[in-house]
Design a protein around this motif. Structure first.
Motif, PDB file in Angstrom:
ATOM      1  N   ASN A 142       0.838  -1.208   0.000  1.00  0.00           N
ATOM      2  CA  ASN A 142       0.000   0.000   0.000  1.00  0.00           C
ATOM      3  C   ASN A 142       0.867   1.249   0.000  1.00  0.00           C
ATOM      4  OD1 ASN A 142      -2.457  -1.248  -0.047  1.00  0.00           O
ATOM      5  ND2 ASN A 142      -2.846  -1.088   2.143  1.00  0.00           N
ATOM      6  N   ALA A 143       1.886   1.263   0.868  1.00  0.00           N
ATOM      7  CA  ALA A 143       2.752   2.445   0.960  1.00  0.00           C
ATOM      8  C   ALA A 143       3.363   2.751  -0.409  1.00  0.00           C
ATOM      9  CB  ALA A 143       3.843   2.218   2.006  1.00  0.00           C
ATOM     10  N   TYR A 146       0.475   3.723  -3.113  1.00  0.00           N
ATOM     11  CA  TYR A 146      -0.168   5.040  -3.029  1.00  0.00           C
ATOM     12  C   TYR A 146       0.834   6.186  -3.051  1.00  0.00           C
ATOM     13  CZ  TYR A 146      -4.362   2.362  -2.307  1.00  0.00           C
ATOM     14  OH  TYR A 146      -5.402   1.483  -2.502  1.00  0.00           O
ATOM     15  N   ASP A 170       4.890   6.558   4.891  1.00  0.00           N
ATOM     16  CA  ASP A 170       5.098   6.987   3.510  1.00  0.00           C
ATOM     17  C   ASP A 170       4.810   8.477   3.393  1.00  0.00           C
ATOM     18  OD1 ASP A 170       2.291   7.600   2.591  1.00  0.00           O
ATOM     19  OD2 ASP A 170       1.979   5.480   3.053  1.00  0.00           O
ATOM     20  N   PRO A 173      -0.234  10.423  -0.442  1.00  0.00           N
ATOM     21  CA  PRO A 173      -1.351  11.373  -0.397  1.00  0.00           C
ATOM     22  C   PRO A 173      -2.061  11.450   0.955  1.00  0.00           C
ATOM     23  CG  PRO A 173      -2.020   9.342  -1.449  1.00  0.00           C
ATOM     24  CD  PRO A 173      -0.557   9.214  -1.207  1.00  0.00           C
ATOM     25  N   GLY A 174      -1.809  10.480   1.839  1.00  0.00           N
ATOM     26  CA  GLY A 174      -2.499  10.476   3.125  1.00  0.00           C
ATOM     27  C   GLY A 174      -3.950  10.059   2.972  1.00  0.00           C
ATOM     28  N   ILE A 175      -4.643   9.980   4.108  1.00  0.00           N
ATOM     29  CA  ILE A 175      -6.046   9.548   4.099  1.00  0.00           C
ATOM     30  C   ILE A 175      -6.888  10.658   4.721  1.00  0.00           C
ATOM     31  CG2 ILE A 175      -7.654   7.757   4.872  1.00  0.00           C
ATOM     32  CD1 ILE A 175      -5.104   5.939   5.176  1.00  0.00           C
ATOM     33  N   ILE A 183     -11.284   2.578   6.798  1.00  0.00           N
ATOM     34  CA  ILE A 183     -10.099   1.994   6.158  1.00  0.00           C
ATOM     35  C   ILE A 183      -9.948   0.481   6.392  1.00  0.00           C
ATOM     36  CG2 ILE A 183      -7.543   2.067   6.300  1.00  0.00           C
ATOM     37  CD1 ILE A 183      -8.956   4.216   4.478  1.00  0.00           C
ATOM     38  N   ARG A 189     -12.523   1.061  -0.251  1.00  0.00           N
ATOM     39  CA  ARG A 189     -11.419   1.792  -0.875  1.00  0.00           C
ATOM     40  C   ARG A 189     -11.817   3.264  -0.854  1.00  0.00           C
ATOM     41  NH1 ARG A 189      -9.224   0.672  -6.123  1.00  0.00           N
ATOM     42  NH2 ARG A 189      -7.301   1.111  -5.019  1.00  0.00           N
ATOM     43  N   ALA A 190     -10.961   4.107  -0.294  1.00  0.00           N
ATOM     44  CA  ALA A 190     -11.306   5.527  -0.200  1.00  0.00           C
ATOM     45  C   ALA A 190     -11.448   6.112  -1.599  1.00  0.00           C
ATOM     46  CB  ALA A 190     -10.219   6.258   0.582  1.00  0.00           C
ATOM     47  N   SER A 201      -8.461  -4.230  -4.103  1.00  0.00           N
ATOM     48  CA  SER A 201      -9.720  -4.910  -3.808  1.00  0.00           C
ATOM     49  C   SER A 201     -10.353  -4.389  -2.528  1.00  0.00           C
ATOM     50  CB  SER A 201      -9.456  -6.403  -3.665  1.00  0.00           C
ATOM     51  OG  SER A 201      -8.571  -6.611  -2.571  1.00  0.00           O
ATOM     52  N   GLY A 202      -9.585  -3.633  -1.752  1.00  0.00           N
ATOM     53  CA  GLY A 202     -10.112  -3.177  -0.462  1.00  0.00           C
ATOM     54  C   GLY A 202     -10.174  -4.298   0.566  1.00  0.00           C
ATOM     55  N   GLY A 204      -7.111  -5.934   1.626  1.00  0.00           N
ATOM     56  CA  GLY A 204      -5.797  -6.061   2.266  1.00  0.00           C
ATOM     57  C   GLY A 204      -5.788  -5.706   3.737  1.00  0.00           C
ATOM     58  N   TYR A 206      -8.356  -5.196   5.773  1.00  0.00           N
ATOM     59  CA  TYR A 206      -9.333  -5.981   6.524  1.00  0.00           C
ATOM     60  C   TYR A 206      -8.687  -7.297   6.974  1.00  0.00           C
ATOM     61  CZ  TYR A 206     -13.439  -8.967   7.289  1.00  0.00           C
ATOM     62  OH  TYR A 206     -14.349  -9.838   7.809  1.00  0.00           O
ATOM     63  N   SER A 229       1.111   8.814   5.378  1.00  0.00           N
ATOM     64  CA  SER A 229       0.455   7.928   6.336  1.00  0.00           C
ATOM     65  C   SER A 229       1.510   7.088   7.023  1.00  0.00           C
ATOM     66  CB  SER A 229      -0.494   6.947   5.639  1.00  0.00           C
ATOM     67  OG  SER A 229      -1.283   7.596   4.681  1.00  0.00           O
ATOM     68  N   PHE A 231       1.415   3.425   9.069  1.00  0.00           N
ATOM     69  CA  PHE A 231       0.675   2.282   9.590  1.00  0.00           C
ATOM     70  C   PHE A 231       1.539   1.583  10.636  1.00  0.00           C
ATOM     71  CE2 PHE A 231      -3.315   1.702   7.355  1.00  0.00           C
ATOM     72  CZ  PHE A 231      -3.197   2.673   6.363  1.00  0.00           C
TER      73      PHE A 231
HETATM   74  P1  ADP Z   1      -6.640  -1.667  -1.488  1.00  0.00           P
HETATM   75  O1  ADP Z   1      -6.717  -2.926  -2.250  1.00  0.00           O
HETATM   76  O2  ADP Z   1      -7.621  -0.624  -1.959  1.00  0.00           O
HETATM   77  O3  ADP Z   1      -5.258  -1.107  -1.334  1.00  0.00           O
HETATM   78  P2  ADP Z   1      -6.594  -2.031   1.397  1.00  0.00           P
HETATM   79  O4  ADP Z   1      -7.552  -2.757   2.268  1.00  0.00           O
HETATM   80  O5  ADP Z   1      -5.182  -2.463   1.415  1.00  0.00           O
HETATM   81  O6  ADP Z   1      -7.207  -2.074  -0.050  1.00  0.00           O
HETATM   82  O7  ADP Z   1      -6.664  -0.506   1.797  1.00  0.00           O
HETATM   83  C1  ADP Z   1      -7.934   0.113   1.979  1.00  0.00           C
HETATM   84  C2  ADP Z   1      -7.877   1.592   1.646  1.00  0.00           C
HETATM   85  O8  ADP Z   1      -7.051   2.273   2.581  1.00  0.00           O
HETATM   86  C3  ADP Z   1      -7.249   1.905   0.292  1.00  0.00           C
HETATM   87  O9  ADP Z   1      -8.151   1.765  -0.762  1.00  0.00           O
HETATM   88  C4  ADP Z   1      -6.834   3.352   0.505  1.00  0.00           C
HETATM   89  O10 ADP Z   1      -7.970   4.188   0.378  1.00  0.00           O
HETATM   90  C5  ADP Z   1      -6.402   3.384   1.971  1.00  0.00           C
HETATM   91  N1  ADP Z   1      -4.940   3.231   2.154  1.00  0.00           N
HETATM   92  C6  ADP Z   1      -4.296   2.129   2.584  1.00  0.00           C
HETATM   93  N2  ADP Z   1      -2.970   2.360   2.695  1.00  0.00           N
HETATM   94  C7  ADP Z   1      -2.765   3.631   2.311  1.00  0.00           C
HETATM   95  C8  ADP Z   1      -1.606   4.469   2.204  1.00  0.00           C
HETATM   96  N3  ADP Z   1      -0.390   4.029   2.518  1.00  0.00           N
HETATM   97  N4  ADP Z   1      -1.799   5.762   1.775  1.00  0.00           N
HETATM   98  C9  ADP Z   1      -3.029   6.230   1.485  1.00  0.00           C
HETATM   99  N5  ADP Z   1      -4.162   5.477   1.552  1.00  0.00           N
HETATM  100  C10 ADP Z   1      -4.042   4.204   1.967  1.00  0.00           C
END
Ligand code: ADP
Length: 240
Positions: A142-143, A146, A170, A173-175, A183, A189-190, A201-202, A204, A206, A229, A231
Motif C-alpha cells: 500500500n505504501a 499510493y 510513507d 497522499p495520506g487519508i 479503512i 477503498r477511499a 480490492s479493499g 488487504g 481488513y 500515512s 501504519f
Molecule cells: P486496497 O486494495 O484498496 O489497497 P486495502 O484494504 O489495502 O485495499 O486498503 C484500503 C484503503 O485504505 C485503500 O483503498 C486506501 O484508500 C487506503 N490506504 C491504505 N494504505 C494507504 C496508504 N499508505 N496511503 C493512502 N491510503 C491508503
C-alpha cells in the motif's frame, strides 16, 4: 427468528464465496502453469515482444490468484476456520524477504525504501509465518502503491518490551479524515485512493487486521491528507 434467518443468509454467503474461490483456484493455477511454459520457451521459442505480452497476462493472472486467495481467507475468517500455525519467528527476517518481493514495484516507481531496523537483533515472536508475511506485504505494498513516483517509504521495527512494533511510513497522499473510519472495513477503498490508483480490492487491510488480532496484536494508523500515512502493528513477545 429474524436474527436466525439473517445468520443463515450470512453463512450461506460465506459458503458461496468459499465455493467460488475454490473453483477458480485450479483453472487459474493451470493458466499460470501454461504461461510459465510458454515464457520459458518450453513449447517453442517466443520473440521478445511475444514474451512481453505473455508476462502482462501472467501479471494479471497473479493478481486474480491473489484476490481469490484473499477471498478464501476472508471466508475462513468469517466462518471461524482460519487456523494459525504458530512458530518462533524473527520479524526482521520476514521484513527483509518482503522488501525483496516488493523491490520490482518500488524500483519501477523510483521509491526509496529505508529499512531502519536492518540487521538489528530483536526477540522472536510466536507467529504464523505466511500470515504475518501477508500483513507486511499488504502494508508495504500500500505504501509503495499510493506513494507518488520518487516518494519515500520508511520501515521500522522496534522492541517495545512486551511487544514488537512495526511501522511503515510513507510521504504519499495520506487519508482524508472523513475516510479514516472505514479503512479497515471489508472491500472499502477511499474515493481519493480509487481516483489515483485503480487497482485494489479493499481486502488487504481488513485481512491484515484480522491476522494481527489473531496474533494478539493491534493495528492502527496515523494520517493526514497530503501529509503521508504511517501504519503500525504490534505482535506480543512471548513471556519467558
Ligand atoms: P486496497 O486494495 O484498496 O489497497 P486495502 O484494504 O489495502 O485495499 O486498503 C484500503 C484503503 O485504505 C485503500 O483503498 C486506501 O484508500 C487506503 N490506504 C491504505 N494504505 C494507504 C496508504 N499508505 N496511503 C493512502 N491510503 C491508503
Amino acid at each position: 427468528e429474524v436474527n436466525k434467518r439473517l445468520k443463515e443468509i450470512d453463512s450461506n454467503r460465506t459458503e458461496f464465496v468459499s465455493i467460488v474461490a475454490h473453483q477458480l483456484r485450479t483453472p487459474l493455477a493451470g493458466i499460470k502453469w501454461t504461461l510459465d511454459m510458454l515464457i520459458n520457451g518450453d513449447i517453442g521459442e517466443m520473440t521478445l515482444e511475444q514474451k512481453a505480452q505473455l508476462m502482462k497476462i501472467l501479471d494479471t493472472n497473479e493478481r486474480i490468484i491473489r484476490f481469490v486467495t484473499d477471498l478464501l481467507s476472508i471466508s475462513r475468517i468469517e466462518s471461524g476456520r482460519l487456523e494459525y500455525k504458530f512458530t518462533p519467528v524473527n520479524l526482521n527476517q520476514i521484513a527483509e524477504s518482503v522488501l525483496l518481493d516488493i523491490y520490482p514495484i518500488s524500483n519501477k516507481k523510483q521509491i526509496t525504501v529505508n529499512f531502519r531496523a536492518k540487521g538489528i537483533s530483536i526477540p522472536e515472536v510466536a507467529a504464523d509465518t505466511d500470515k504475518i508475511m501477508a500483513v507486511f506485504q499488504n502494508v508495504l505494498e500500500n505504501a509503495v502503491k499510493y506513494c507518488p513516483v520518487g516518494g519515500h517509504v520508511t520501515l521500522d521495527i522496534r522492541n517495545k518490551g512486551s511487544e514488537i512494533q512495526v511501522s511503515v511510513a510513507d510521504d504519499g497522499p495520506g487519508i482524508p479524515k472523513d475516510e479514516q473510519k472505514n479503512i479497515f472495513k471489508r472491500f472499502y477503498r477511499a474515493p481519493s485512493a480509487v481516483k489515483m490508483q485503480s487497482e485494489g480490492s479493499g481486502l488487504g487491510l481488513y485481512l491484515a487486521k484480522a491476522i494481527v488480532e489473531g496474533h494478539g496484536g493491534k493495528i492502527w494508523f496515523e494520517s493526514e491528507a497530503n501529509r503521508g500515512s504511517t501504519f503500525y502493528f504490534t505482535v506480543p513477545i512471548p513471556k519467558k
